[in-house]
Design an enzyme around this catalytic site. Structure first.
Site, mmCIF file in Angstrom:
data_model
loop_
_atom_site.group_PDB
_atom_site.id
_atom_site.type_symbol
_atom_site.label_atom_id
_atom_site.label_comp_id
_atom_site.label_asym_id
_atom_site.label_seq_id
_atom_site.Cartn_x
_atom_site.Cartn_y
_atom_site.Cartn_z
ATOM 1 N N GLY A 169 -67.177 25.914 26.944
ATOM 2 C CA GLY A 169 -66.468 26.832 27.953
ATOM 3 C C GLY A 169 -66.228 28.261 27.009
ATOM 4 N N LYS A 224 -62.942 24.693 24.873
ATOM 5 C CA LYS A 224 -62.699 23.411 25.709
ATOM 6 C C LYS A 224 -63.454 22.195 25.431
ATOM 7 C CE LYS A 224 -65.713 22.968 28.772
ATOM 8 N NZ LYS A 224 -66.405 22.750 29.572
ATOM 9 N N ASP A 254 -64.810 26.678 35.314
ATOM 10 C CA ASP A 254 -63.797 26.340 34.089
ATOM 11 C C ASP A 254 -62.826 27.149 33.755
ATOM 12 O OD1 ASP A 254 -64.787 23.970 33.544
ATOM 13 O OD2 ASP A 254 -66.021 24.462 31.841
ATOM 14 N N GLY A 282 -71.407 24.024 26.604
ATOM 15 C CA GLY A 282 -70.701 23.219 27.091
ATOM 16 C C GLY A 282 -69.268 22.998 26.647
#
Ligand SMILES: C[C@@](CO)(OP(=O)(O)O)[C@H](O)COP(=O)(O)OP(=O)(O)OC[C@H]1O[C@@H](n2ccc(N)nc2=O)[C@H](O)[C@@H]1O
Ligand SMILES: Nc1ncnc2c1ncn2[C@@H]1O[C@H](COP(=O)(O)OP(=O)(O)O)[C@@H](O)[C@H]1O
EC number: 2.7.1.148
Length: 274
Positions: free
Chosen positions: A99, A9, A135, A97
């Site tokens: 995901g 992501k 997330d 960061g």
């Protein structure tokens, strides 16, 4: 055997709008996904997890992986026996960061849903996802979307499919909770109106400043990505991975070659948006 991709992501933009009483933050974030990531496979059998791949070592000390947590939550919610011989092929850096853990959990839920013949848009899957992490619902949806709330309120959008992208991580793990805690509390406003590219270009990542203060290596990554005129270069999520988007693959290849030569220890992924 059931195989599910767990694509990385990126947050094309991430606006932190408010600190909430429950310890989370109110977000406005533009989620996108890239063509590469981890892979989760599932075979019938008792619950087990084998981790392979270049970043398997990053999870070696991990007692409770998000993949096995997803399998337990699935069994609980759907009233089936806890099970599944799961393999996680880990290609994404951990705590970076993009995901990875959330994508893995979502891929495990998709695999279990296929095994038990549950529709992929079953709202119960999204409830499990939201309980596993902020997330995870976006990763379950797996397409470009605007996320609000703590990230679980999603609106799918027409994305930038096929756009050349480069992801770079300096090898520093960053704690998401620590970065949110270091946010200065200033609401810098919403994203501008427009299509996804306009929103991304006019947007920001409000976690960039606190993350850079905690992990100064991010400065060097953003400096390196700024060379070569990308359409956009920005940190993703709570860092430390940064991404750049390019008009074509030749520009991306040139940037990747330059970065690999100057910073051979960095993780550098040439990919494209889904
Ligand atoms: C920052 C983002 C942006 O997409 O991505 P990553 O950097 O993790 O990739 C996410 O909001 C991260 O989502 P996720 O990694 O699932 O976080 P969670 O496990 O739910 O929460 C970890 C911690 O982050 C903080 N947190 C998370 C989400 C949110 N909206 N507000 C928060 O304050 C809380 O301190 C929480 O305890
Ligand atoms: N399958 C998994 N992959 C990555 N991290 C995991 C996984 N399962 C549990 N975790 C834990 O979740 C934390 C956040 O991981 P990750 O999702 O990679 O972070 P980020 O969302 O910042 O990219 C890690 O530090 C690790 O302790």
């Amino acid at each position: 055997m059931i195989t599910e991709n767990a694509p990385a992501k990126i947050n094309l933009a991430l606006h932190v709008r408010a600190r909430r009483a429950d310890g989370y933050h109110e977000l406005e974030t533009l989620f996108a996904f890239v063509a590469d990531g981890d892979t989760v496979t599932l075979e019938p059998g008792p619950l087990s997890l084998t981790i392979t791949g270049p970043f398997a070592h990053g999870l070696s000390g991990e007692g409770d992986n998000l993949v096995t947590r997803a399998a337990r939550a699935f069994a609980d919610r759907f009233g089936v026996a806890v099970g599944g011989a799961l393999t996680l092929d880990k290609h994404l850096p951990v705590a970076s960061g993009i995901g990875g853990g959330s994508a893995d959990a979502a891929a495990a839920l998709r695999a279990l849903a296929r095994l038990h013949e549950i529709a992929i848009d079953d709202p119960r899957l999204f409830e499990i996802a939201a309980a596993l992490g902020s997330d995870v619902p976006a990763c379950l949806l797996g397409r470009t979307a605007m996320g609000q709330g703590r990230g679980e309120r999603l609106e799918a959008l027409e994305g930038l499919g096929g756009m050349a992208a480069l992801l770079v991580n300096p090898g520093v793990a960053v704690s998401t909770a620590a970065v949110f805690k270091a946010w200065d509390g200033v609401d810098r406003g919403p994203m501008p109106p427009g299509d996804v590219l306009a929103m991304a270009l006019g947007g920001r990542n409000d976690l960039e400043a606190p993350a850079r203060a905690l992990a100064p290596a991010i400065d060097a990554v953003l400096d390196a990505l700024a060379i070569g005129d990308p359409l956009l270069a920005r940190m993703s999520g709570s860092g430390a991975t940064c991404f750049a988007l390019y008009a074509d693959e030749a520009e991306r290849a040139a940037a990747a070659a330059r970065i690999r030569a100057a910073w051979p220890a960095w993780w550098c992924l040439e990919t494209r948006l889904l």
